[in-house]
Design a protein around this motif. Structure first.
Motif, short mmCIF file in Angstrom:
data_model
loop_
_atom_site.label_atom_id
_atom_site.label_comp_id
_atom_site.label_asym_id
_atom_site.label_seq_id
_atom_site.Cartn_x
_atom_site.Cartn_y
_atom_site.Cartn_z
N THR A 36 0.61 -1.32 0.22
CA THR A 36 -0.17 0.33 0.31
C THR A 36 0.68 1.08 -0.13
O THR A 36 2.16 0.94 0.38
CB THR A 36 -1.17 0.07 0.97
OG1 THR A 36 -1.59 0.69 1.05
CG2 THR A 36 -0.18 -0.08 2.48
N LEU A 37 0.57 2.07 -0.50
CA LEU A 37 1.09 3.53 0.01
C LEU A 37 1.21 4.02 0.86
O LEU A 37 0.17 4.36 0.97
CB LEU A 37 1.20 4.57 -1.41
CG LEU A 37 1.95 5.27 -1.86
CD1 LEU A 37 3.38 4.88 -2.48
CD2 LEU A 37 1.24 6.74 -2.78
N LYS A 46 0.59 -5.95 6.31
CA LYS A 46 0.84 -6.57 7.05
C LYS A 46 0.13 -7.90 7.14
O LYS A 46 -1.50 -7.72 7.63
CB LYS A 46 0.50 -6.20 8.84
CG LYS A 46 1.55 -7.38 10.17
CD LYS A 46 0.98 -6.63 11.37
CE LYS A 46 1.09 -7.51 12.74
NZ LYS A 46 1.47 -6.65 13.59
N SER A 47 0.19 -8.76 7.28
CA SER A 47 -0.65 -10.11 6.80
C SER A 47 -2.05 -10.25 5.49
O SER A 47 -3.16 -10.06 6.06
CB SER A 47 -1.19 -10.71 8.03
OG SER A 47 -1.01 -10.87 8.99
N ALA A 102 11.19 -15.90 5.11
CA ALA A 102 11.67 -15.18 5.78
C ALA A 102 11.76 -14.64 6.75
O ALA A 102 11.49 -14.78 8.09
CB ALA A 102 12.75 -15.51 6.01
N ASP A 103 11.18 -13.51 5.70
CA ASP A 103 10.51 -12.03 6.36
C ASP A 103 10.12 -10.95 6.17
O ASP A 103 10.10 -11.11 4.70
CB ASP A 103 12.16 -11.14 6.63
CG ASP A 103 11.31 -9.87 7.61
OD1 ASP A 103 10.34 -9.22 7.66
OD2 ASP A 103 12.66 -9.27 7.63
N PRO A 104 8.60 -11.23 6.45
CA PRO A 104 6.85 -11.24 5.04
C PRO A 104 6.91 -9.68 5.49
O PRO A 104 5.66 -9.27 4.99
CB PRO A 104 6.06 -11.83 6.52
CG PRO A 104 6.50 -12.81 7.41
CD PRO A 104 7.86 -12.60 7.32
N THR A 105 7.84 -9.11 5.96
CA THR A 105 7.47 -7.38 6.17
C THR A 105 8.34 -6.66 5.05
O THR A 105 8.75 -6.20 4.48
CB THR A 105 8.42 -6.47 7.38
OG1 THR A 105 10.17 -6.87 7.15
CG2 THR A 105 7.91 -6.89 8.42
N LYS A 106 9.67 -8.05 3.94
CA LYS A 106 9.60 -7.90 2.78
C LYS A 106 9.71 -7.68 1.41
O LYS A 106 8.95 -9.28 1.55
CB LYS A 106 11.22 -7.71 2.95
CG LYS A 106 11.74 -7.06 4.48
CD LYS A 106 13.73 -7.56 4.83
CE LYS A 106 14.44 -7.17 6.04
NZ LYS A 106 15.48 -7.20 5.67
N ARG A 107 9.44 -7.68 0.34
CA ARG A 107 9.23 -8.20 -0.87
C ARG A 107 10.38 -8.87 -1.46
O ARG A 107 12.23 -8.26 -1.82
CB ARG A 107 8.48 -7.07 -1.27
CG ARG A 107 7.51 -6.35 -0.85
CD ARG A 107 6.97 -5.48 -1.70
NE ARG A 107 7.50 -4.25 -2.00
CZ ARG A 107 8.01 -3.08 -2.16
NH1 ARG A 107 6.69 -3.36 -3.77
NH2 ARG A 107 8.45 -2.24 -2.17
#
Length: 362
Positions: A36-37, A46-47, A102-107
């Motif tokens: 999202t922007l 998040k999720s 491994a880190d769902p806060t990153k793409r």
């Protein structure tokens, strides 16, 4: 929007059979729910819910959403990451990136393309293909026949999208990493890089070819530094093909589409709507710019405000309406072209940010 776009898909898989359907019915929207922007920054949700593909029926009016299904997609890259087969029986959807397990806060870069059966009810994914790193634009030739594979340049070139001529004999490939457009020749399953590179402007990105096969139109998105960017017209009948006209349209022309009759080019311009609010280049709306094509020249015809971080554009098959995907608003804005460019006031709500719009090329 990210320069990491390396894989190009040209043509269609030969093993897939087609069942004729009525033409001109479907508008497809590939929707990204991962990002999202937030004040000018693309931020991981998040999720997030799954990405989706929306099917919109255009044969009646008003348009009607007839199906939405979970299909991986991505806002990264030109808004041409979905393609529809000529008979509207299949869709191809590329997924340029995914969340890092491994880190769902990153793409991180993805490497898949979904094949969607549009004939069944409800539509469903029938195959997931490995494409190579970070697939972006995808196109299907008018005949729906297979093609081969070709290496155009290295990763630094940032290949974005391939537009195929109506006769299926030529393709134009944008390379925003090194500011070039490569010309490919196609002969059956033989695809060759002709070594002809066209210079249109800074970071050529989205590209489309007119249904009459006379010209291509390319959006040059620039460096994103607040300067006005450009759209160029390419004479593809010239030997060799070349840029013949360029016009300024504003900050970051993302989506681009030639009208069915070849008389207009629609350009989705971010116009600073994707920048932080304290930026001197911020504007609280993007803009849709309509260009007139006269021979081999471009001129400004009309413009209208649109949403924020807007992406793709698509014409209705009869050329009377124009659709724009607004990422922030999560809707498709509908314009009328009856007597000029007019916002119809209609918004089609989408389950996700419409990252790419497409109808079948005729």
């Amino acid at each position: 929007m990210n320069p990491l776009r390396l894989a190009i898909v040209v043509g269609l898989l030969g093993a897939l059979a087609f069942v004729p359907l009525a033409h001109g019915q479907l508008l497809l929207s590939s929707n990204d729910n991962k990002v999202t922007l937030v004040n000018g920054a693309a931020t991981v949700v998040k999720s997030p819910p799954a990405d989706t593909l929306t099917l919109i029926d255009l044969k009646g009016w008003p348009p009607k959403v007839v199906a939405e299904l979970e299909v991986p997609g991505s806002v990264v890259g030109p808004p041409f990451s979905v393609a529809v087969s000529p008979d509207e029986s299949l869709a191809l959807v590329t997924a340029n990136e995914k969340l890092d397990p491994a880190d769902p806060t990153k793409r991180i870069p993805n490497n898949t393309m979904s094949v969607v059966d549009l004939k069944v009810n409800p539509p469903r994914i029938i195959a997931t293909l490995e494409t190579g790193k970070a697939p972006a634009g995808v196109s299907i030739n008018r005949a729906g026949t297979p093609a081969g594979k070709v290496t155009v340049a290295d990763e630094k070139s940032g290949t974005c999208h391939a537009a195929i001529s109506p006769d299926g004999k030529l393709a134009l490939v944008t390379r925003d990493g090194d500011d070039r457009i490569s010309v490919l020749s196609i002969d059956g399953t033989k695809v060759e890089y002709t070594k002809r590179d066209i210079s249109a402007g800074l970071r050529p990105y989205g590209i489309d070819i007119a249904s009459n096969g006379q010209f291509g139109a390319v959006a040059n998105i620039g460096r994103g530094g607040g300067d006005a960017d450009t759209v160029s017209l390419i004479d593809i009948k010239a030997k060799p093909p070349r840029v013949v006209s360029t016009i300024t349209v504003g900050q970051t022309p993302e989506g681009i589409k030639v009208s069915p009759d070849g008389s207009m080019v629609a350009v989705v311009v971010m116009n600073g709507s994707n920048k932080p609010k304290d930026s001197p280049f911020f504007n609280d709306a993007g803009k849709l710019v309509l260009l007139r094509v006269s021979g081999m020249d471009l001129s400004r015809m009309a413009e209208a405000p649109i949403g924020h971080w807007s992406q793709g554009a698509a014409f209705s098959p009869d050329g009377k309406h124009l659709f724009v995907g607004n990422m922030v608003e999560k809707d498709i804005q509908v314009f009328s072209l009856d007597g000029g460019l007019r916002d119809s006031g209609m918004r089609i709500a989408i389950k996700g940010g419409p990252a790419a719009l497409r109808t079948a090329d005729k």
